[in-house]
Design an enzyme around this catalytic site. Structure first.
Site, PDB file in Angstrom:
ATOM      1  N   GLY A 277       0.826  -1.208   0.000  1.00 12.38           N
ATOM      2  CA  GLY A 277       0.000   0.000   0.000  1.00 12.38           C
ATOM      3  C   GLY A 277       0.850   1.242   0.000  1.00 12.38           C
ATOM      4  O   GLY A 277       2.058   1.186  -0.227  1.00 12.38           O
ATOM      5  N   ASN A 278       0.216   2.368   0.218  1.00 15.14           N
ATOM      6  CA  ASN A 278       0.963   3.624   0.303  1.00 15.14           C
ATOM      7  C   ASN A 278       0.335   4.497   1.386  1.00 15.14           C
ATOM      8  O   ASN A 278      -0.698   4.145   1.949  1.00 15.14           O
ATOM      9  CB  ASN A 278       0.991   4.329  -1.060  1.00 15.14           C
ATOM     10  CG  ASN A 278      -0.393   4.677  -1.533  1.00 15.14           C
ATOM     11  OD1 ASN A 278      -1.071   5.520  -0.951  1.00 15.14           O
ATOM     12  ND2 ASN A 278      -0.845   4.001  -2.589  1.00 15.14           N
ATOM     13  N   ARG A 279       0.966   5.623   1.652  1.00 18.68           N
ATOM     14  CA  ARG A 279       0.565   6.407   2.814  1.00 18.68           C
ATOM     15  C   ARG A 279      -0.355   7.566   2.472  1.00 18.68           C
ATOM     16  O   ARG A 279      -0.463   8.508   3.240  1.00 18.68           O
ATOM     17  CB  ARG A 279       1.834   6.899   3.527  1.00 18.68           C
ATOM     18  CG  ARG A 279       2.547   5.755   4.216  1.00 18.68           C
ATOM     19  CD  ARG A 279       3.987   6.081   4.517  1.00 18.68           C
ATOM     20  NE  ARG A 279       4.122   7.236   5.391  1.00 18.68           N
ATOM     21  CZ  ARG A 279       5.240   7.899   5.571  1.00 18.68           C
ATOM     22  NH1 ARG A 279       6.326   7.550   4.917  1.00 18.68           N
ATOM     23  NH2 ARG A 279       5.289   8.930   6.378  1.00 18.68           N
ATOM     24  N   SER A 280      -1.037   7.502   1.341  1.00 15.52           N
ATOM     25  CA  SER A 280      -1.936   8.597   0.984  1.00 15.52           C
ATOM     26  C   SER A 280      -3.076   8.699   1.996  1.00 15.52           C
ATOM     27  O   SER A 280      -3.725   7.705   2.323  1.00 15.52           O
ATOM     28  CB  SER A 280      -2.515   8.349  -0.411  1.00 15.52           C
ATOM     29  OG  SER A 280      -3.504   9.304  -0.675  1.00 15.52           O
TER      30      SER A 280
ATOM     31  N   ALA B 198      -3.778   7.821  -4.953  1.00 13.10           N
ATOM     32  CA  ALA B 198      -2.447   7.257  -5.192  1.00 13.10           C
ATOM     33  C   ALA B 198      -2.667   5.785  -5.537  1.00 13.10           C
ATOM     34  O   ALA B 198      -3.031   4.979  -4.674  1.00 13.10           O
ATOM     35  CB  ALA B 198      -1.589   7.393  -3.944  1.00 13.10           C
TER      36      ALA B 198
END
Ligand code: CTP
Length: 408
Positions: free
Chosen positions: A209-212, A276
């Site tokens: 995942g990502n930190r958006s 994102a």
């Protein structure tokens, strides 16, 4: 210092009247003078002393109270914003027909400021053709009718018809007031916004995942709604509260986001890809949790590239004249400046507008503010200095309107 705008809080006779108490608190705590105008039916749910105590002002309920002050015209005339929460089916009908049979409907006829109606009722009543027509009439005349939320209704029912959370209605009104009573310039437009960050499962418990945080996409959805647009927000793994008046669809993976965005885009006037989106996903997510082994080895996870949703939107417009907006975080390198990379990307994806952030060591996630340059396929370039995400959102919608006026 300018005094805070004067607010009239109209309260209709529905069980959600109790939620209007919290809405009232939010207004008074942020410095607004609030005049509460409950209908007679509203007072059966929440009594006059509650409204008087929370607003710190006398509560007028009838045109026959304090007649020498001519309340039936004064209250509306002096308001900077009228918000009715909850607005019942009956109240919407009376407002749509211009009836003036109590103080609140008189106020609605005399107000020349923005009027926000937050309906709450059972799904059947909301969907009835009579209510649909009343809502359409009110919107056509410039009222801001917030879409009800979906969820638990009174009793055991669930469906569309819930009053949005007071915090969300408050934010909606705040955004409207920040626009100084400007026209709902996105009225009649249907816009789709993606927000958050997609997650790609490795196994049932792990993901890439990502930190958006999703804050920019939520700000875009909220400002579009405050400017009168119909909005669908496709939210990937966010924990933010639903903005009032916005249809929120929740997704997790890129495949789900792609399906939801492409489906909504079929009828959208504008699509803004603020999410994102994960570039890669595990080729074959494990169906059972991957176990550690005693020999300290680690699994090789083969990745495959995800489809690029923005590129698909840009290169095959679902509708003529649809405006497609992307985001890009760029750094300068030996091949060009960050802005040159942004321009190349705009052309590569075939989009109308690209919101470019310069990233570097100061890369931040979850901030409430951002700076960017909005570049257009027409060669335009607009610098947006560091400020609240709502400000950047407003600039993006301004540019969308400009791009549309060129294609009309
Ligand atoms: N995007 C998308 N589908 C993807 C990946 C990204 O629609 N599979 C969208 C994002 O929502 C955003 C824009 O494309 O609007 C970001 O552009 P992209 O070039 O993918 O950004 P980066 O991954 O940061 O770029 P690069 O590959 O150049 O590192």
């Amino acid at each position: 210092m300018m005094p805070s705008p004067a607010v009239v809080l109209g309260v209709g006779g529905g069980i959600a009247a109790y939620k209007a108490c919290e809405l009232l608190r939010r207004f008074t705590e942020s410095g607004h003078a609030v005049t509460v105008v409950p209908t007679a039916a509203a007072l059966r749910f929440v009594g006059e002393p509650t409204w008087a105590a929370l607003s710190g002002r006398p509560v007028a309920t009838e045109v026959w109270d304090r007649v020498h002050e001519v309340p039936h015209v004064r209250i509306g005339q002096h308001a900077d914003l009228v918000v009715v929460a909850p607005a019942t089916a009956d109240l919407l009908a009376r407002a749509a027909h211009g009836l003036a049979d109590d103080l609140l409907t008189n106020t609605l006829l005399t107000a020349r400021c923005p009027v926000v109606l937050a309906p709450a009722m059972h799904t059947e009543m909301w969907e009835h053709p009579a209510t649909r027509e009343n809502v359409a009439t009110l919107r056509r005349r410039g009222a801001y009718v917030i879409e009800p939320a979906v969820g638990r209704l009174t009793g055991v029912d669930t469906g569309k018809g819930r009053l949005p959370e007071p915090a969300a209605i408050f934010e909606y009104c705040r955004a409207l007031l920040a626009r100084g009573g400007a026209e709902p310039d996105l009225a009649g437009l249907y816009v789709v916004v993606s927000a958050g960050g997609t997650r790609e499962p490795i196994d049932p418990v792990r993901f890439i995942g990502n930190r958006s945080s999703g804050k920019q996409g939520y700000a875009l959805a909220a400002t579009a709604a405050a400017r009168g647009a119909r909005v669908t927000l496709i939210a990937a793994n966010t924990s933010l509260p639903d903005p009032a008046g916005v249809d929120v669809m929740r997704v997790s993976t890129t495949a789900q986001l792609r399906d939801a965005v492409l489906e909504a885009a079929r009828t959208a006037d504008a699509v803004v890809m603020a999410a994102a989106v994960a570039d890669f996903r595990p080729a074959e997510p494990a169906v059972a949790k991957i176990k550690k082994t005693d020999d300290a080895s680690a699994p090789d996870i083969k990745l495959v590239q995800n489809p690029h949703v923005l590129r698909e939107l840009g290169h095959s417009r679902a509708r003529r004249g649809q405006t497609v907006v992307g985001f890009a975080a760029e750094t300068g390198d030996a091949h060009g400046t960050w802005l040159e990379h942004g321009r190349a990307k705009l052309a590569k994806y075939g989009v109308d507008l690209l919101v470019v952030n310069e990233v570097g060591e100061n890369l931040t996630f979850g901030a409430d503010h951002s700076a960017a340059v909005v570049i257009g396929a027409d060669g335009s370039q607009e610098q947006v200095p560091d400020g609240p995400k709502e400000r950047l959102a407003d600039v993006i919608w301004d540019r969308v309107l400009k791009a549309r006026s060129r294609t009309d």
